[in-house]
Each structure stands twice: as structure tokens, then as C-alpha cells.
Write an enzyme that holds these catalytic residues in place. Structure first.
Site, PDB file in Angstrom:
ATOM      1  N   GLU A 206       0.724  -1.341   0.013  1.00  0.00           N
ATOM      2  CA  GLU A 206       0.040   0.098   0.194  1.00  0.00           C
ATOM      3  C   GLU A 206       0.691   1.362   0.106  1.00  0.00           C
ATOM      4  O   GLU A 206       0.587   1.875   0.653  1.00  0.00           O
ATOM      5  CB  GLU A 206      -0.804  -0.049   1.216  1.00  0.00           C
ATOM      6  CG  GLU A 206      -1.843  -1.417   1.081  1.00  0.00           C
ATOM      7  CD  GLU A 206      -2.864  -1.316   2.442  1.00  0.00           C
ATOM      8  OE1 GLU A 206      -2.669  -0.409   3.229  1.00  0.00           O
ATOM      9  OE2 GLU A 206      -3.609  -2.180   2.250  1.00  0.00           O
TER      10      GLU A 206
ATOM     11  N   GLU B 276      -6.170 -10.637  -1.655  1.00  0.00           N
ATOM     12  CA  GLU B 276      -7.200 -10.765  -0.285  1.00  0.00           C
ATOM     13  C   GLU B 276      -8.501 -10.500  -0.765  1.00  0.00           C
ATOM     14  O   GLU B 276      -9.268  -9.663  -0.338  1.00  0.00           O
ATOM     15  CB  GLU B 276      -6.628  -9.309   0.361  1.00  0.00           C
ATOM     16  CG  GLU B 276      -5.214  -9.231   0.773  1.00  0.00           C
ATOM     17  CD  GLU B 276      -4.715  -7.844   1.541  1.00  0.00           C
ATOM     18  OE1 GLU B 276      -5.662  -7.208   2.268  1.00  0.00           O
ATOM     19  OE2 GLU B 276      -3.675  -7.471   1.509  1.00  0.00           O
TER      20      GLU B 276
HETATM   21  C1  GLA Z   1      -5.199  -4.563   4.294  1.00  0.00           C
HETATM   22  C2  GLA Z   1      -3.797  -5.518   4.635  1.00  0.00           C
HETATM   23  C3  GLA Z   1      -4.202  -6.550   5.203  1.00  0.00           C
HETATM   24  C4  GLA Z   1      -5.473  -6.509   6.118  1.00  0.00           C
HETATM   25  C5  GLA Z   1      -6.527  -6.138   5.366  1.00  0.00           C
HETATM   26  C6  GLA Z   1      -7.771  -5.994   6.306  1.00  0.00           C
HETATM   27  O1  GLA Z   1      -5.766  -4.674   2.782  1.00  0.00           O
HETATM   28  O2  GLA Z   1      -2.722  -5.685   3.311  1.00  0.00           O
HETATM   29  O3  GLA Z   1      -2.983  -7.104   5.702  1.00  0.00           O
HETATM   30  O4  GLA Z   1      -4.962  -5.892   7.087  1.00  0.00           O
HETATM   31  O5  GLA Z   1      -6.151  -4.617   4.889  1.00  0.00           O
HETATM   32  O6  GLA Z   1      -7.803  -6.670   7.459  1.00  0.00           O
END
Ligand code: GLA
Length: 376
Positions: A158, A263
Site C-alpha cells: 500500500e 485479499e
Molecule cells: C489490508 C492489509 C491486510 C489486512 C486487510 C484488512 O488490505 O494488506 O493485511 O490488514 O487490510 O484486514
């Protein structure tokens, strides 16, 4: 009619699986296409979660740690005794015992990183060289410990703003733009055979996607080893669009890197549908609760979610030559980070009792789709 189609697909799978009693599984269905992963929590990799563990072992061939390799957990204090490898060791052992592809998440991130990381003993901000040295120590220690055992790392998480510029994190402010390249270089030194990824959310939005492409091109021009881009996919029922998702997969693949869906979940709650950013802080700031799904997922939304998952996986199936892994952010609905006391959510393929949902059937069906009605 729908139920009938699912049955036909399931029978087809039973036949290819070769056993009259075999149940369809995600990892078998996508065996020749991409890995199927899940983010696992501590109760799962220590095998306390009697409902989740059998699902993980049966359905998934890759794992990502939900939290235990984040800086605040694996390296909570400064100094040589500041590391806590207990839980992370158990995580890696669980993956090895079950023959899974083990992912490391994450080395350098603005969130879930203790404040001391950026400061000296007096609480003053470190300078560039001191913070780089601390970053190097962390990466060498953590990646080095699992060398040859963790297959790939989310090296930087990020780093981009929604408009595609670099986030003004403490890493950026103290070290400068090249903190990203340096993190990848340190990781490569620590385990030259590990795959190294850049991971972020909302990359399907054009400005952010272009920022990511520019970032990866710069890293490549510098000679940095970057093997993949992880696009998080904390999705809504209608966004991002299939066209946005497809464009992102195709564009990233043109960079010569692997594409990972890292994710994945599909938020079902009405109140959060409009927030198209997956930033944890943004989601937490959402005003107002919405407990309309506390008693269960209403049938119409259940079907919408199944259709959405089916469409996304038809797309992943179509681009299986570009995609290396699809990882869900959790196992059952009850595990998901999207649940809050005032907002019960149902974002995954297995319900709170561990039962596969219609979304599961839709995903299995997409693995076999020769032609897909919704895609040209
Ligand atoms: C982000 C992170 C993850 C997790 C998610 C939500 O996307 O990369 O590690 O913390 O948020 O839980």
C-alpha cells in the site's frame, strides 16, 4: 434451474476427480490454473479452530498470515531481542506440514508498524540512513529466518494514494522515494530465490493502476527484482466492474510480472457498498452501523454474491495464464475483518458454520466454464 446447473457442474467435477464420494474442492477445481489461498489466523494455524482447519486443509493449497508477520507482531520491540517468532514459526510449520505454498505478508507498510520503528531512543525521528539500516535489519532477519520456506513476500504494501502518487508515509518522508526499491533489494539479498511482490488495494481504479504501472516500471528500470503484483480485491457486490478488473490483469501482465489476487472478499452489507476504498482506516471511519444481516444473509443478496463471485472467477479462469494465485482474506464468514459489532458481514465462500454457500458453487462452476455467457 440454477440449482440444476450447479448439480450438473458438481457431477462433472466428481467425474474428473475420479471418486464417487469426492466432493468438489477449490484447489482441485483450479489445479491447472492458479493456486487457491486463504489468509489464516492464529487459531487456524495452531489447529484450535476445529471448524476452519478441515476447510483449509481440504480446499486451499496456499496460505497467507492474516497478522503474525506484520511488523508490530513479529518485531514488536527494538533491539536484538525485539523479535517474536513464536506464532510466525507455527504458521510456517502448518504450511509445510500440509504441503502448501507459503506467503509472507508483509515487510514494509505504513500500518500495523510500531511508532518506535521511525524513532531513536529519545523519540526523535531517525534520519534516512538510520531508518534504512533498521529496515535492512528487519528484512534480513525475517526473510532470512524463513529462507527457502516462504515462497514469496509482499515486500511493500500500500505505497500508493488513490490518485496514483506515492503515499506520504513515514517511510517515504524519512527515506525518500527509493525506500521501495531498497526494501526489494534487501529482500532479494536475504533470500535470492524468494518471489517478491508489490501489494495494494483499489488498483482497478485507473489513476491508481497507472501509478502502480509507473512504479513497477521504475523498479524494473533500476534492475530491482520484482516478480509479481498483488491486487487485494476487497470487493463490493457491484464494484469494481468486470471491465476494470480485466483491464488491470491484462495491463499488469504486460509488465512481465505475475498477477496475484491477494485479499479477496465480497462485502455484502448495504451501508458499506459505496465505499470503494479498502483502506482499513477508511472502513473503520464509516459512519453508522448496519445490522440488517445479523440474523443471516438475505436470499436475494446471497444470490447476488454468488453471481458476483461466479463472474469474477470466470474472468480469472479466462486469464489463468496471467494469474498465479487467488487468495481469499479469511476462511468462513465469521473470521472476516469486515465484521464489526454493529455490522455483521458475509463476505466469503463458507458460512459461519463452515457450510459452502451458493458463492462456493458458483466459483467451482466457473472453473469448468468452457465458454462464459457474460464474457465475450
Ligand atoms: C489490508 C492489509 C491486510 C489486512 C486487510 C484488512 O488490505 O494488506 O493485511 O490488514 O487490510 O484486514
Amino acid at each position: 434451474m440454477k440449482a440444476h446447473l450447479f448439480t450438473v457442474a458438481a457431477i462433472g467435477l466428481l467425474m474428473t476427480a475420479g471418486g464417487a464420494n469426492a466432493q468438489p474442492t477449490l484447489k482441485a477445481a483450479f489445479k491447472d490454473q492458479f493456486l487457491i489461498g486463504a489468509a489464516v489466523n492464529q487459531r487456524q494455524f495452531t489447529e484450535e479452530d476445529k471448524r476452519g482447519v478441515p476447510i483449509i486443509k481440504a480446499q486451499f493449497n496456499s496460505i497467507t498470515p492474516e497478522n503474525v508477520l506484520k511488523w508490530e507482531l513479529v518485531h514488536p520491540r527494538p533491539g536484538t531481542n525485539g523479535y517474536d517468532f513464536g506464532p510466525a514459526d507455527r504458521y510456517v510449520e502448518f504450511g509445510e506440514k500440509n504441503g502448501m505454498t507459503i506467503i509472507g505478508h508483509t515487510l514494509v507498510w505504513h500500518s500495523q508498524t510500531p511508532r518506535w520503528v521511525y524513532q531513536d531512543a529519545e523519540g526523535k525521528d531517525l534520519d534516512r540512513e538510520a531508518l534504512l539500516a533498521r529496515m535492512r535489519d528487519h528484512i534480513h532477519t525475517v526473510v532470512g529466518r524463513y529462507k527457502g520456506r516462504i515462497k514469496g513476500w509482499d515486500v511493500v504494501n500500500e505505497a500508493l494514494n488513490d490518485n496514483g502518487t506515492l503515499r506520504q508515509s513515514r517511510w517515504f518522508k524519512i527515506i525518500g522515494e527509493d525506500y521501495i526499491a531498497r526494501a526489494f533489494e534487501f529482500a532479494h539479498e536475504a533470500d535470492p530465490n524468494a518471489e517478491l511482490y508489490y501489494n495494494d488495494y483499489s488498483l482497478e481504479n485507473e489513476a491508481k493502476r497507472n501509478g502502480c504501472i509507473e512504479l513497477v516500471k521504475k523498479l524494473q528500470a533500476r534492475g530491482v527484482k520484482i516478480h509479481g503484483i498483488g491486487t487485494q480485491h476487497h470487493n463490493k457486490l457491484a464494484s469494481p466492474s468486470l471491465a476494470q478488473i480485466e483491464k488491470t490483469i491484462v495491463e499488469f501482465s504486460k509488465l512481465g510480472v505475475k498477477v496475484m489476487i491477494t485479499e479477496l472478499d465480497v462485502d455484502t452489507v448495504a451501508a458499506t457498498q459505496r465505499n470503494t476504498s479498502a483502506d482499513v482506516a477508511d472502513v473503520a471511519r464509516q459512519t453508522g452501523g448496519d445490522n440488517t444481516q445479523a440474523a443471516g444473509l438475505p436470499e436475494d443478496i446471497q444470490q447476488k454474491q454468488a453471481q458476483r463471485y461466479g463472474e469474477m472467477f470466470a474472468l480469472f479462469h479466462k486469464h489463468a495464464d496471467k494469474i498465479d494465485r487467488v487468495t481469499f482474506w479469511g476462511v468462513t464468514d465469521g473470521d472476516s475483518w469486515l465484521n464489526r459489532p454493529d455490522r455483521v458481514n458475509h463476505p466469503l465462500l463458507f458460512d459461519r458454520n463452515g457450510k459452502p454457500k451458493p458463492a462456493f458453487d458458483a466459483v467451482i462452476k466457473a472453473a469448468n466454464s468452457q465458454t462464459n455467457p457474460i464474457l465475450p
